[in-house]
Design a protein around this motif. Structure first.
Motif, PDB file in Angstrom:
ATOM      1  N   ASP A  41     -12.827   0.958   2.188  1.00 20.97           N
ATOM      2  CA  ASP A  41     -14.048   1.843   2.632  1.00 20.97           C
ATOM      3  C   ASP A  41     -14.732   2.504   1.272  1.00 20.97           C
ATOM      4  OD1 ASP A  41     -13.528   1.600   5.270  1.00 20.97           O
ATOM      5  OD2 ASP A  41     -12.864   3.558   5.500  1.00 20.97           O
ATOM      6  N   ASP A 117     -22.729   4.713   8.997  1.00 16.36           N
ATOM      7  CA  ASP A 117     -21.277   5.243   8.648  1.00 16.36           C
ATOM      8  C   ASP A 117     -21.449   7.023   8.345  1.00 16.36           C
ATOM      9  OD1 ASP A 117     -18.906   6.675   7.743  1.00 16.36           O
ATOM     10  OD2 ASP A 117     -18.308   4.854   6.812  1.00 16.36           O
ATOM     11  N   ARG A 119     -19.823   9.340   7.821  1.00 16.09           N
ATOM     12  CA  ARG A 119     -18.969  10.367   6.628  1.00 16.09           C
ATOM     13  C   ARG A 119     -19.989  10.251   5.493  1.00 16.09           C
ATOM     14  NH1 ARG A 119     -13.606   6.628   6.708  1.00 16.09           N
ATOM     15  NH2 ARG A 119     -15.565   4.904   6.693  1.00 16.09           N
ATOM     16  N   HIS A 121     -22.943  11.671   3.033  1.00 14.63           N
ATOM     17  CA  HIS A 121     -23.636  12.873   3.191  1.00 14.63           C
ATOM     18  C   HIS A 121     -24.750  12.555   2.076  1.00 14.63           C
ATOM     19  CE1 HIS A 121     -23.790  17.393   2.865  1.00 14.63           C
ATOM     20  NE2 HIS A 121     -24.952  16.733   2.910  1.00 14.63           N
ATOM     21  N   TYR A 142     -19.558  10.409  -0.267  1.00 13.40           N
ATOM     22  CA  TYR A 142     -18.586   9.591   0.485  1.00 13.40           C
ATOM     23  C   TYR A 142     -17.155  10.011   0.155  1.00 13.40           C
ATOM     24  CZ  TYR A 142     -17.432   5.459   3.298  1.00 13.40           C
ATOM     25  OH  TYR A 142     -16.767   4.986   4.231  1.00 13.40           O
ATOM     26  N   LEU A 143     -16.374  10.417   0.879  1.00 11.96           N
ATOM     27  CA  LEU A 143     -14.840  10.389   1.037  1.00 11.96           C
ATOM     28  C   LEU A 143     -14.426  10.943  -0.140  1.00 11.96           C
ATOM     29  CD1 LEU A 143     -14.086   6.695   2.354  1.00 11.96           C
ATOM     30  CD2 LEU A 143     -14.282   9.066   3.602  1.00 11.96           C
TER      31      LEU A 143
END
Length: 158
Positions: A41, A117, A119, A121, A142-143
């Motif tokens: 990802d 996705d 997730r 921002h 992201y993550l």
């Protein structure tokens, strides 16, 4: 003591030979984020949006991941830790681009990825006008515990 405030005209356009430059940012993350699925990802997002590539020869699944940011001397270093880094929402590291088209391209790719996705921002582009120059910027996360801020410095001729 020299005045710490300088105008945009006084700032060099590029670093002179021999001046240090930033070469990486390092963050600790949960080990599970560096497993196969999490790494895939992360690699997909940062490659699609920024053009960064995982240095797979340096990857240690569940332990370490390194994303090369355009050249071997620029990278994002992710390391697993039992007490991973946490950061307030707006903590970030920055990237500067040379043209408005570049910043708009990064922003468009970030928004496109966000559409598929949740997730991702994105904090949309803003412009700070200082008269002699304008700073255009947006943020994307992201993550990872820190966001990326992309900036374009528009010089205004007087």
């Amino acid at each position: 003591m020299a005045d710490p405030m300088v105008s945009l005209e006084e700032l060099p356009r590029e670093a002179a030979s021999g001046h240090p430059r930033f070469n990486h940012v390092a963050m600790s993350v949960p080990a599970e984020l560096l497993g196969d699925a999490g790494r895939a990802d992360i690699a997909q997002f940062y490659e699609e949006v920024f053009g960064w590539n995982e240095l797979t020869m340096m990857t240690e699944p569940g332990q370490r991941m390194i994303l090369m940011a355009y050249e071997y001397g620029q990278f994002v270093f992710l390391i697993a830790d039992e007490n991973p880094m946490t950061a307030p929402r707006m903590d970030h590291f920055g990237m500067s681009v040379e043209t408005e088209a570049e910043i708009d391209g990064f922003l468009a790719r970030a928004k496109s990825f966000a559409a598929k996705d949740p997730r991702v921002h994105v904090i949309d582009k803003t412009v700070e006008d200082y008269g002699i120059g304008k700073i255009h910027s947006f943020y994307v996360g992201y993550l990872l515990p820190m966001m990326v801020e992309v900036q374009w410095f528009e010089r205004v001729d007087s």
